[in-house]
Design an enzyme around this catalytic site. Structure first.
Site, mmCIF file in Angstrom:
data_model
loop_
_atom_site.group_PDB
_atom_site.id
_atom_site.type_symbol
_atom_site.label_atom_id
_atom_site.label_comp_id
_atom_site.label_asym_id
_atom_site.label_seq_id
_atom_site.Cartn_x
_atom_site.Cartn_y
_atom_site.Cartn_z
ATOM 1 N N GLY A 11 0.835 -1.209 0.000
ATOM 2 C CA GLY A 11 0.000 0.000 0.000
ATOM 3 C C GLY A 11 0.865 1.252 0.000
ATOM 4 O O GLY A 11 1.875 1.305 0.701
ATOM 5 N N ARG A 72 1.017 -5.006 -5.795
ATOM 6 C CA ARG A 72 1.025 -6.286 -5.070
ATOM 7 C C ARG A 72 1.570 -7.307 -6.082
ATOM 8 O O ARG A 72 1.233 -7.245 -7.260
ATOM 9 C CB ARG A 72 -0.380 -6.696 -4.641
ATOM 10 C CG ARG A 72 -1.205 -5.537 -4.087
ATOM 11 C CD ARG A 72 -1.158 -5.442 -2.582
ATOM 12 N NE ARG A 72 -1.996 -4.316 -2.154
ATOM 13 C CZ ARG A 72 -1.882 -3.709 -0.982
ATOM 14 N NH1 ARG A 72 -0.981 -4.095 -0.114
ATOM 15 N NH2 ARG A 72 -2.671 -2.726 -0.654
ATOM 16 N N ASP A 103 4.381 -4.773 6.447
ATOM 17 C CA ASP A 103 4.806 -6.095 6.921
ATOM 18 C C ASP A 103 4.868 -7.124 5.793
ATOM 19 O O ASP A 103 5.746 -7.985 5.787
ATOM 20 C CB ASP A 103 3.933 -6.567 8.089
ATOM 21 C CG ASP A 103 2.516 -6.866 7.688
ATOM 22 O OD1 ASP A 103 1.981 -6.135 6.827
ATOM 23 O OD2 ASP A 103 1.927 -7.821 8.225
ATOM 24 N N THR A 126 3.831 2.680 5.754
ATOM 25 C CA THR A 126 2.440 2.222 5.719
ATOM 26 C C THR A 126 1.624 3.117 6.638
ATOM 27 O O THR A 126 2.111 3.481 7.714
ATOM 28 C CB THR A 126 2.294 0.746 6.163
ATOM 29 O OG1 THR A 126 0.909 0.499 6.483
ATOM 30 C CG2 THR A 126 3.092 0.416 7.405
ATOM 31 N N ASP A 128 -0.765 2.243 8.362
ATOM 32 C CA ASP A 128 -1.375 1.465 9.453
ATOM 33 C C ASP A 128 -0.573 1.481 10.761
ATOM 34 O O ASP A 128 -1.116 1.157 11.815
ATOM 35 C CB ASP A 128 -1.569 0.005 9.015
ATOM 36 C CG ASP A 128 -2.489 -0.102 7.821
ATOM 37 O OD1 ASP A 128 -3.378 0.762 7.702
ATOM 38 O OD2 ASP A 128 -2.324 -1.028 7.008
ATOM 39 N N ASP A 130 1.453 -0.611 11.810
ATOM 40 C CA ASP A 130 1.422 -1.941 12.431
ATOM 41 C C ASP A 130 2.720 -2.721 12.242
ATOM 42 O O ASP A 130 2.702 -3.936 12.026
ATOM 43 C CB ASP A 130 0.235 -2.748 11.859
ATOM 44 C CG ASP A 130 0.326 -2.898 10.355
ATOM 45 O OD1 ASP A 130 1.121 -2.171 9.719
ATOM 46 O OD2 ASP A 130 -0.404 -3.730 9.795
ATOM 47 N N GLY A 171 -6.658 0.629 9.000
ATOM 48 C CA GLY A 171 -5.748 0.146 10.043
ATOM 49 C C GLY A 171 -5.498 -1.345 9.950
ATOM 50 O O GLY A 171 -4.858 -1.926 10.812
ATOM 51 N N ARG A 172 -6.021 -1.951 8.907
ATOM 52 C CA ARG A 172 -5.896 -3.399 8.708
ATOM 53 C C ARG A 172 -6.385 -4.147 9.950
ATOM 54 O O ARG A 172 -7.532 -3.991 10.320
ATOM 55 C CB ARG A 172 -4.471 -3.758 8.343
ATOM 56 C CG ARG A 172 -4.486 -4.797 7.315
ATOM 57 C CD ARG A 172 -3.866 -4.796 6.063
ATOM 58 N NE ARG A 172 -2.564 -4.297 5.884
ATOM 59 C CZ ARG A 172 -1.678 -4.903 5.154
ATOM 60 N NH1 ARG A 172 -1.922 -6.062 4.619
ATOM 61 N NH2 ARG A 172 -0.527 -4.349 4.930
ATOM 62 N N GLU A 188 -16.628 9.672 21.342
ATOM 63 C CA GLU A 188 -17.255 9.081 22.527
ATOM 64 C C GLU A 188 -16.821 7.626 22.716
ATOM 65 O O GLU A 188 -16.621 7.179 23.852
ATOM 66 C CB GLU A 188 -18.781 9.174 22.420
ATOM 67 C CG GLU A 188 -19.362 10.534 22.812
ATOM 68 C CD GLU A 188 -18.926 11.682 21.922
ATOM 69 O OE1 GLU A 188 -18.626 11.437 20.731
ATOM 70 O OE2 GLU A 188 -18.880 12.828 22.404
ATOM 71 N N LYS A 215 -26.132 14.748 23.489
ATOM 72 C CA LYS A 215 -27.206 14.594 22.511
ATOM 73 C C LYS A 215 -26.702 13.987 21.199
ATOM 74 O O LYS A 215 -27.483 13.538 20.374
ATOM 75 C CB LYS A 215 -27.844 15.962 22.245
ATOM 76 C CG LYS A 215 -28.534 16.536 23.487
ATOM 77 C CD LYS A 215 -29.416 17.684 23.092
ATOM 78 C CE LYS A 215 -30.417 18.121 24.131
ATOM 79 N NZ LYS A 215 -30.245 17.688 25.470
ATOM 80 N N SER A 216 -25.398 14.006 21.043
ATOM 81 C CA SER A 216 -24.828 13.390 19.844
ATOM 82 C C SER A 216 -23.583 12.614 20.264
ATOM 83 O O SER A 216 -23.071 12.829 21.364
ATOM 84 C CB SER A 216 -24.447 14.464 18.821
ATOM 85 O OG SER A 216 -23.437 15.281 19.367
ATOM 86 N N GLU A 223 -11.422 -0.604 10.822
ATOM 87 C CA GLU A 223 -11.838 -1.615 9.840
ATOM 88 C C GLU A 223 -11.246 -2.963 10.260
ATOM 89 O O GLU A 223 -10.215 -3.028 10.906
ATOM 90 C CB GLU A 223 -11.364 -1.254 8.433
ATOM 91 C CG GLU A 223 -9.878 -1.427 8.265
ATOM 92 C CD GLU A 223 -9.386 -1.266 6.837
ATOM 93 O OE1 GLU A 223 -10.126 -0.810 5.970
ATOM 94 O OE2 GLU A 223 -8.217 -1.612 6.614
ATOM 95 N N ARG A 246 -25.906 7.404 11.548
ATOM 96 C CA ARG A 246 -25.374 7.497 10.183
ATOM 97 C C ARG A 246 -23.960 6.905 10.183
ATOM 98 O O ARG A 246 -23.260 6.964 11.193
ATOM 99 C CB ARG A 246 -25.299 8.954 9.731
ATOM 100 C CG ARG A 246 -26.658 9.632 9.606
ATOM 101 C CD ARG A 246 -27.447 9.096 8.418
ATOM 102 N NE ARG A 246 -28.714 9.784 8.284
ATOM 103 C CZ ARG A 246 -29.841 9.433 8.899
ATOM 104 N NH1 ARG A 246 -29.849 8.383 9.706
ATOM 105 N NH2 ARG A 246 -30.952 10.114 8.701
#
Ligand code: ADP
Length: 322
Positions: A11, A72, A103, A126, A128, A130, A171-172, A188, A215-216, A223, A246
């Protein structure tokens, strides 16, 4: 060492160009020729390469993506594929190879360095974050700022409509992007693989938030194997607790864009560190930055060992979201 090859793989990440630029300039300052290999391992197997001079890397420090292209390459996962690559490297007189990637790239790099006597060095590029062996990877800071910008935008709408929002970030298999963009965005709740939370618990926590006067709310979701999971989660929350919400999946906008100052500086340090590592006989490692210092970690450790979220951040996220 007279000739070094460099490629970007897997990536793309903002800051890869800044890293190429630094590596080229440091090499040239040591009178070492730098060869740019196009399209990652795929271009290496095809012998798609060209010399990089100072002019080629002018005015690229601010550009996202990679001037070398990336890809790839399933063929590189076979011994035959890697043998083709080794043959090309030998025939072109390349003595050291710099791999900028994540990686997956370093798994390939580990095998390559076992199968030939060439010096191979990795640079973590990357979004991510990671990769074991560096506090931060090139591209992560830009990605969290992109995610943060989106969270801030969504906060306006969430507040205007008294609404619950789910924001899915990349974030894989890890929650690095979610954790840092979430803390910065004052969200939150965080749903990340490192701190599992059941749908029931999430409902209870959101209910408590709303009873307490909010209230929100914004929930940042990392992911997982299946990007788009936030749709399922928000539907389950609606079915269980009746909260209308949403969803916003940020997707590939997190990969592009002009790198932040922090990413450009990190990329420049690591690009220079890669060349120095090759000159100092540190082949078979990845150059990273740990607690502000350049550090070299065995390539195989970068993907075999698991990088953990910083426990202070985990605690902070818990307290701040209450
Ligand atoms: P990243 O480097 O960003 O993690 P990938 O996981 O797609 O991206 O890996 C980049 C490339 O590295 C793959 O396309 C493949 O050519 C090579 N690669 C990945 N895993 C292996 C492996 N186990 N063995 C050999 N090569 C690999």
């Amino acid at each position: 060492m007279r000739k070094i090859g460099i490629l970007t793989s897997g990536g793309d990440a903002p800051g890869m160009n800044a890293c190429i630029r630094a590596a080229v300039r440091i090499s040239l300052s040591h009178k070492i020729e730098m060869i740019g290999i196009k399209w990652g391992f795929a271009g290496l197997i095809r012998g798609d390469m060209e010399p990089l001079d100072r002019r080629v890397v002018t005015n690229i420090i601010h550009q996202g993506g990679t001037i070398l292209g990336t890809a790839r390459c399933p063929e590189f996962q076979t011994e035959e594929g890697r043998a083709l690559a080794i043959d090309i490297l030998k025939r072109s007189g390349i003595e050291g190879l710099i791999l900028i990637g994540g990686d997956g790239t370093f798994r390939g790099g580990t095998l390559l360095s076992k199968e030939c006597d060439l010096s191979v060095i990795g640079v973590p590029g990357t979004i991510d974050n990671d990769v074991f062996g560096t506090d931060y990877t090139i591209g992560f800071d830009t990605a969290i700022n992109t995610a943060l910008n989106a969270i801030d935008h969504i906060r306006d709408t969430a507040t205007a409509h008294d609404r619950l929002f789910f924001v899915e970030v990349m974030g894989r298999h890890t929650g690095f992007i979610a954790m840092e963009s979430g803390i910065a965005g004052g969200v939150e709740e965080l749903l990340i693989p490192e701190i599992p939370m059941s749908i029931e618990d999430l409902c209870l926590r959101l209910e408590r938030n709303f009873r307490g006067g909010k209230k929100s709310a914004i929930v940042v979701v990392a992911e997982t194997e299946q990007p788009g999971d936030s749709f399922r989660i928000s539907k389950e929350i609606k079915d269980k607790a009746g909260f209308d919400s949403r969803d916003c999946i940020l997707g590939h906008i997190q990969r592009g864009g002009s790198p932040t100052a922090r990413d450009r500086v990190l990329a420049s340090k690591l690009g220079a560190g890669a060349v120095r590592g090759l000159l100092e006989g540190k082949g078979g490692t990845m150059v990273g930055e740990i607690k502000g210092e350049i550090a070299y970690t065995l390539l195989k450790d970068t993907w075999e060992k698991k990088k953990r979220l910083h426990p202070d951040l985990e605690n902070l996220a818990k307290i701040m979201s209450d």
